[in-house]
Design a protein around this motif. Structure first.
Motif, mmCIF file in Angstrom:
data_model
loop_
_atom_site.group_PDB
_atom_site.id
_atom_site.type_symbol
_atom_site.label_atom_id
_atom_site.label_comp_id
_atom_site.label_asym_id
_atom_site.label_seq_id
_atom_site.Cartn_x
_atom_site.Cartn_y
_atom_site.Cartn_z
ATOM 1 N N GLN A 141 0.830 -1.201 0.000
ATOM 2 C CA GLN A 141 0.000 0.000 0.000
ATOM 3 C C GLN A 141 0.867 1.255 0.000
ATOM 4 O OE1 GLN A 141 -3.752 0.186 -0.061
ATOM 5 N NE2 GLN A 141 -2.733 1.944 -0.980
ATOM 6 N N SER A 162 -7.163 1.544 3.267
ATOM 7 C CA SER A 162 -7.001 0.811 4.527
ATOM 8 C C SER A 162 -7.422 -0.649 4.433
ATOM 9 C CB SER A 162 -7.804 1.491 5.644
ATOM 10 O OG SER A 162 -9.197 1.233 5.495
ATOM 11 N N VAL A 170 -2.943 1.005 9.180
ATOM 12 C CA VAL A 170 -4.040 1.874 8.730
ATOM 13 C C VAL A 170 -3.826 3.300 9.217
ATOM 14 C CG1 VAL A 170 -6.507 2.363 9.012
ATOM 15 C CG2 VAL A 170 -5.742 0.033 8.520
ATOM 16 N N GLN A 171 -3.486 3.453 10.478
ATOM 17 C CA GLN A 171 -3.270 4.785 11.036
ATOM 18 C C GLN A 171 -2.140 5.500 10.311
ATOM 19 O OE1 GLN A 171 -5.166 6.381 13.205
ATOM 20 N NE2 GLN A 171 -3.867 8.187 12.977
ATOM 21 N N ILE A 173 -1.167 4.979 7.193
ATOM 22 C CA ILE A 173 -1.621 5.317 5.846
ATOM 23 C C ILE A 173 -2.492 6.564 5.872
ATOM 24 C CG2 ILE A 173 -3.060 4.535 3.930
ATOM 25 C CD1 ILE A 173 -0.315 3.152 4.066
ATOM 26 N N PHE A 174 -3.393 6.660 6.857
ATOM 27 C CA PHE A 174 -4.237 7.855 6.965
ATOM 28 C C PHE A 174 -3.385 9.102 7.224
ATOM 29 C CE2 PHE A 174 -8.162 5.264 8.466
ATOM 30 C CZ PHE A 174 -8.477 4.987 7.146
ATOM 31 N N GLU A 191 -13.293 5.289 1.056
ATOM 32 C CA GLU A 191 -12.817 4.596 2.263
ATOM 33 C C GLU A 191 -13.968 3.845 2.934
ATOM 34 O OE1 GLU A 191 -11.173 2.840 5.129
ATOM 35 O OE2 GLU A 191 -9.908 3.839 3.656
ATOM 36 N N ASN A 193 -13.936 2.675 5.966
ATOM 37 C CA ASN A 193 -14.041 3.109 7.360
ATOM 38 C C ASN A 193 -14.639 4.524 7.373
ATOM 39 O OD1 ASN A 193 -13.636 4.071 9.981
ATOM 40 N ND2 ASN A 193 -11.731 2.939 10.245
#
Length: 234
Positions: A141, A162, A170-171, A173-174, A191, A193
């Motif tokens: 990713q 994510s 994930v955190q 990447i955000f 997204e 999420n």
């Protein structure tokens, strides 16, 4: 910057997107939320020229790009980081990054940008000669994001960044997407999420069955009782 006006995308007899209109202003982070199959990824693919329009128009900086080829859209300044990462598995990390810049002729700046990507993603530097298909999901990713940024886009589109990643990845990447936006790149985000997406964005559109059912500021969407019950766990 980007204006979708009454666009539809058809898969045979099925409408993937049904006459939707979306605007993204320069400098914004706008997100598309909705259940699987709602039409979010189809919308991004239409913007990228990967799906032909059945109706409507797409304009970027005032220019109609609805019938343009994907390579022309990249040259206009739109980069697409697709769902599922879609790295070139047999190519090395470095070669994947070079593919992200394949339409650029300023090779010295390309080399400089690659070093910037390696500074931003140290794990990719460590694995620069490694086949992309052997990377972990999180590393792939990172590579997909870096490859999109190698095009030096004015608008970056991220599709489910994510998906399938561990919470700590994930955190990260955000945070990277927010950093991209802070550096001046406009962002259109799809997204799964919804809570995280609404926490990041300026405005959002909710899609259901290929149609936009509501839109508004992040604060308005978070306060919307229907959205809270259906997409934010109440």
């Amino acid at each position: 910057m980007l204006k979708l006006d009454d666009i539809s995308v058809r898969y045979g007899a099925t409408l993937g997107v049904d006459r939707i209109s979306i605007e993204v202003r320069e400098g914004e982070l706008v997100t598309l939320i909705g259940a699987n199959g709602a039409g979010k990824s189809t919308t991004l693919r239409a913007i990228s020229g990967l799906e032909p329009l059945s109706t409507g128009s797409i304009r970027f900086d005032g220019h109609d790009i609805g019938g343009a080829m994907p390579a022309q859209i990249i040259e206009r300044g739109i980069a697409h980081c697709p769902e599922g990462r879609r790295v070139f598995p047999q190519l090395s990390v470095r070669e994947n990054l070079e593919m992200g810049a394949y339409r650029r002729i300023d090779r010295q700046r390309v080399r400089s940008d690659m070093e910037r990507m390696f500074d931003r993603f140290p794990r990719l530097r460590e694995r620069s000669g490694q086949a992309a298909g052997t990377l972990s999901g999180g590393e792939q990713q990172m590579l997909a994001i870096a490859r999109a940024l190698m095009a030096r886009p004015r608008l970056a589109m991220f599709d489910e960044p994510s998906l399938g990643l561990a919470p700590n990845i994930v955190q990260m990447i955000f945070e990277l997407i927010l950093e991209v936006r802070r550096e001046g790149t406009t962002v259109l985000l799809v997204e799964q999420n919804a809570y995280a997406a609404l926490g990041m964005c300026d405005r959002a559109y909710l899609l259901e069955n290929g149609r936009i059912v509501t839109s508004g500021s992040a604060a308005d969407m978070l306060a919307n009782e229907t959205i809270r019950k259906s997409y934010l766990g109440g």
